[in-house]
Design an enzyme around this catalytic site. Structure first.
Site, PDB file in Angstrom:
ATOM      1  N   SER A 124      21.478 -99.861  59.755  1.00 52.57           N
ATOM      2  CA  SER A 124      22.216 -99.753  60.745  1.00 52.57           C
ATOM      3  C   SER A 124      23.163-100.378  60.598  1.00 52.57           C
ATOM      4  O   SER A 124      23.528-100.727  61.109  1.00 52.57           O
ATOM      5  CB  SER A 124      21.734 -99.229  62.280  1.00 52.57           C
ATOM      6  OG  SER A 124      22.609-100.178  63.627  1.00 52.57           O
ATOM      7  N   HIS A 148      22.761 -95.414  59.315  1.00 52.82           N
ATOM      8  CA  HIS A 148      22.482 -95.412  59.934  1.00 52.82           C
ATOM      9  C   HIS A 148      23.988 -95.578  61.472  1.00 52.82           C
ATOM     10  O   HIS A 148      24.030 -96.138  61.370  1.00 52.82           O
ATOM     11  CB  HIS A 148      21.224 -96.240  60.789  1.00 52.82           C
ATOM     12  CG  HIS A 148      21.104 -95.332  62.057  1.00 52.82           C
ATOM     13  ND1 HIS A 148      19.876 -94.381  62.534  1.00 52.82           N
ATOM     14  CD2 HIS A 148      20.825 -95.906  63.365  1.00 52.82           C
ATOM     15  CE1 HIS A 148      19.909 -93.343  63.623  1.00 52.82           C
ATOM     16  NE2 HIS A 148      20.147 -95.126  64.604  1.00 52.82           N
ATOM     17  N   ASP A 197      25.033 -95.652  65.324  1.00 54.82           N
ATOM     18  CA  ASP A 197      24.759 -95.658  66.373  1.00 54.82           C
ATOM     19  C   ASP A 197      25.685 -95.492  66.971  1.00 54.82           C
ATOM     20  O   ASP A 197      26.562 -96.509  67.960  1.00 54.82           O
ATOM     21  CB  ASP A 197      24.145 -97.215  67.063  1.00 54.82           C
ATOM     22  CG  ASP A 197      23.281 -97.203  66.053  1.00 54.82           C
ATOM     23  OD1 ASP A 197      21.629 -96.750  66.714  1.00 54.82           O
ATOM     24  OD2 ASP A 197      22.069 -97.984  65.079  1.00 54.82           O
ATOM     25  N   MET A 236      27.463 -95.796  70.832  1.00 60.00           N
ATOM     26  CA  MET A 236      26.607 -95.703  72.256  1.00 60.00           C
ATOM     27  C   MET A 236      27.797 -95.625  73.845  1.00 60.00           C
ATOM     28  O   MET A 236      28.780 -96.267  73.408  1.00 60.00           O
ATOM     29  CB  MET A 236      26.149 -97.162  72.424  1.00 60.00           C
ATOM     30  CG  MET A 236      25.166 -97.648  71.384  1.00 60.00           C
ATOM     31  SD  MET A 236      24.578 -98.800  71.322  1.00 60.00           S
ATOM     32  CE  MET A 236      22.790 -99.431  70.368  1.00 60.00           C
ATOM     33  N   HIS A 296      23.183 -91.237  65.151  1.00 61.64           N
ATOM     34  CA  HIS A 296      22.614 -91.115  66.875  1.00 61.64           C
ATOM     35  C   HIS A 296      23.205 -91.397  67.762  1.00 61.64           C
ATOM     36  O   HIS A 296      23.832 -92.840  67.832  1.00 61.64           O
ATOM     37  CB  HIS A 296      21.100 -92.991  66.513  1.00 61.64           C
ATOM     38  CG  HIS A 296      20.995 -92.740  67.404  1.00 61.64           C
ATOM     39  ND1 HIS A 296      19.889 -94.533  67.090  1.00 61.64           N
ATOM     40  CD2 HIS A 296      19.902 -92.070  68.611  1.00 61.64           C
ATOM     41  CE1 HIS A 296      19.274 -94.002  68.716  1.00 61.64           C
ATOM     42  NE2 HIS A 296      19.189 -92.730  69.572  1.00 61.64           N
ATOM     43  N   MET A 323      23.943 -92.089  71.209  1.00 59.54           N
ATOM     44  CA  MET A 323      22.833 -92.467  72.577  1.00 59.54           C
ATOM     45  C   MET A 323      23.868 -92.177  73.895  1.00 59.54           C
ATOM     46  O   MET A 323      25.053 -93.611  73.569  1.00 59.54           O
ATOM     47  CB  MET A 323      23.074 -93.828  72.943  1.00 59.54           C
ATOM     48  CG  MET A 323      21.601 -94.044  71.389  1.00 59.54           C
ATOM     49  SD  MET A 323      20.915 -96.012  70.445  1.00 59.54           S
ATOM     50  CE  MET A 323      22.463 -95.717  69.723  1.00 59.54           C
ATOM     51  N   MET A 342      12.189 -93.783  69.454  1.00 56.28           N
ATOM     52  CA  MET A 342      12.545 -95.070  68.935  1.00 56.28           C
ATOM     53  C   MET A 342      11.093 -96.145  69.584  1.00 56.28           C
ATOM     54  O   MET A 342      10.981 -95.798  70.358  1.00 56.28           O
ATOM     55  CB  MET A 342      13.660 -95.686  70.871  1.00 56.28           C
ATOM     56  CG  MET A 342      14.453 -94.564  70.437  1.00 56.28           C
ATOM     57  SD  MET A 342      15.640 -95.412  69.095  1.00 56.28           S
ATOM     58  CE  MET A 342      16.065 -97.163  69.232  1.00 56.28           C
ATOM     59  N   ASP A 357      13.231 -96.026  64.710  1.00 53.47           N
ATOM     60  CA  ASP A 357      14.830 -96.844  64.816  1.00 53.47           C
ATOM     61  C   ASP A 357      13.852 -97.927  65.988  1.00 53.47           C
ATOM     62  O   ASP A 357      13.695 -98.039  66.788  1.00 53.47           O
ATOM     63  CB  ASP A 357      14.986 -96.175  65.668  1.00 53.47           C
ATOM     64  CG  ASP A 357      16.710 -96.682  65.931  1.00 53.47           C
ATOM     65  OD1 ASP A 357      16.915 -98.013  65.400  1.00 53.47           O
ATOM     66  OD2 ASP A 357      17.592 -96.028  65.984  1.00 53.47           O
TER      67      ASP A 357
HETATM   68  C1  DX5 Z   1      19.086-100.149  68.895  1.00 54.48           C
HETATM   69  C2  DX5 Z   1      19.452 -98.922  68.161  1.00 54.48           C
HETATM   70  C3  DX5 Z   1      19.088 -99.580  66.388  1.00 54.48           C
HETATM   71  C4  DX5 Z   1      19.145-100.432  66.133  1.00 54.48           C
HETATM   72  C5  DX5 Z   1      18.452-100.997  65.516  1.00 54.48           C
HETATM   73  O1  DX5 Z   1      19.740 -98.759  70.245  1.00 54.48           O
HETATM   74  O2  DX5 Z   1      19.206 -97.557  67.938  1.00 54.48           O
HETATM   75  O3  DX5 Z   1      19.439 -98.701  65.041  1.00 54.48           O
HETATM   76  O4  DX5 Z   1      20.127-100.628  65.411  1.00 54.48           O
HETATM   77  O5  DX5 Z   1      17.954-102.170  64.838  1.00 54.48           O
HETATM   78  P1  DX5 Z   1      17.200-103.402  64.881  1.00 54.48           P
HETATM   79  O6  DX5 Z   1      16.859-102.797  63.650  1.00 54.48           O
HETATM   80  O7  DX5 Z   1      18.126-104.767  64.464  1.00 54.48           O
HETATM   81  O8  DX5 Z   1      16.313-103.018  65.603  1.00 54.48           O
HETATM   82 ZN    ZN Z   2      19.838 -96.201  66.401  1.00 54.89          ZN
END
Ligand code: DX5
Ligand code: ZN
Length: 216
Positions: free
Chosen positions: A7, A32, A34, A36, A65, A67, A138, A176
């Site tokens: 990620s 990956h 993320d 948000m 991903h 969110m 998750m 994840d």
């Molecule tokens: C959290 C994200 C993850 C995050 C994971 O909301 O969806 O993808 O980057 O990070 P680690 O591997 O550090 O938990």
């Molecule tokens: Zn993620």
């Protein structure tokens, strides 16, 4: 073989191209990304322009991903920006809109995926899996990297794996949050075949070794 999706939430955003090259050189399978919005989760990360920029400097599959609240509004934009897999959260909209978002993603030639938060039971996601190319479970509350892995999510992973096998679905199963060398074995045993790793990947001194260990 298990796939690894580092990620970039834990990357250095001022040196994203350098860190994308580290991901490629490590032998990882996906990148990956993320996204948000500060509404669906209490954090804001990156959006469409950054996905476009990432697309320009790597040919690795982008595992995006979302969110974000009511993702149907933006799935087309993220597909156009270069996502290869596009994940929406089940909790982010009505079942009808979630279904339509998955269909819209597929119509764009992108792999549709669905994600569930820790408090959402496996049963809630099962009816959507026939529309999906990947299901993401998750193993932390979404929003931040570097949180503690929730081992109590493993029964959920097992239930979803069983459903995928029983129904012969072409659907990958990804976890994840808090995944690293210590927690990867139980994820794999429970049936996950794609592991996201953010902080553990970027903290590891030997990234090829780290990826190989997770893939084994
Ligand atoms: C959290 C994200 C993850 C995050 C994971 O909301 O969806 O993808 O980057 O990070 P680690 O591997 O550090 O938990
Ligand atoms: Zn993620």
């Amino acid at each position: 073989m298990t796939k690894v999706s580092p990620s970039i939430l834990s990357a250095d955003f001022a040196n994203l191209e350098r860190d994308l090259n580290l991901i490629r050189q490590s032998g990882a399978d996906y990148v990956h990304v993320d996204v948000m919005d500060g509404l669906f989760v209490p954090n804001i990360s990156i959006g469409v322009p950054v996905v476009q920029a990432v697309r320009r400097v790597t040919d690795m599959p982008l595992d995006v991903h979302l969110m974000i609240d009511r993702p149907i509004r933006y799935v087309e934009a993220f597909c156009k920006a270069g996502a290869d897999i596009l994940t929406v959260h089940l909790e982010a909209d009505t079942p009808e809109n979630t279904r339509q978002a998955l269909l819209n993603i597929r119509a764009m030639g992108v792999r549709p995926a669905i994600c569930i938060k820790p408090r959402t039971p496996a049963e809630a996601v099962l009816p959507f899996l026939e529309l999906c190319s990947l299901c993401l479970v998750m193993t932390v509350e979404p929003g931040f990297g570097g949180q503690k892995f929730m081992a109590d999510m493993m029964p959920k992973v097992r239930t979803i794996r069983q459903y995928i096998e029983d129904n012969h679905l072409d659907c990958e199963l990804e976890v994840d949050g808090g995944v690293g060398v210590e927690t990867a074995p139980i994820c794999k045993e429970s049936g996950a075949n794609v592991l996201v790793a953010g902080s553990a990947f970027f903290k590891s001194a030997d990234k090829s070794n780290f990826v190989a260990e997770l893939q084994a």
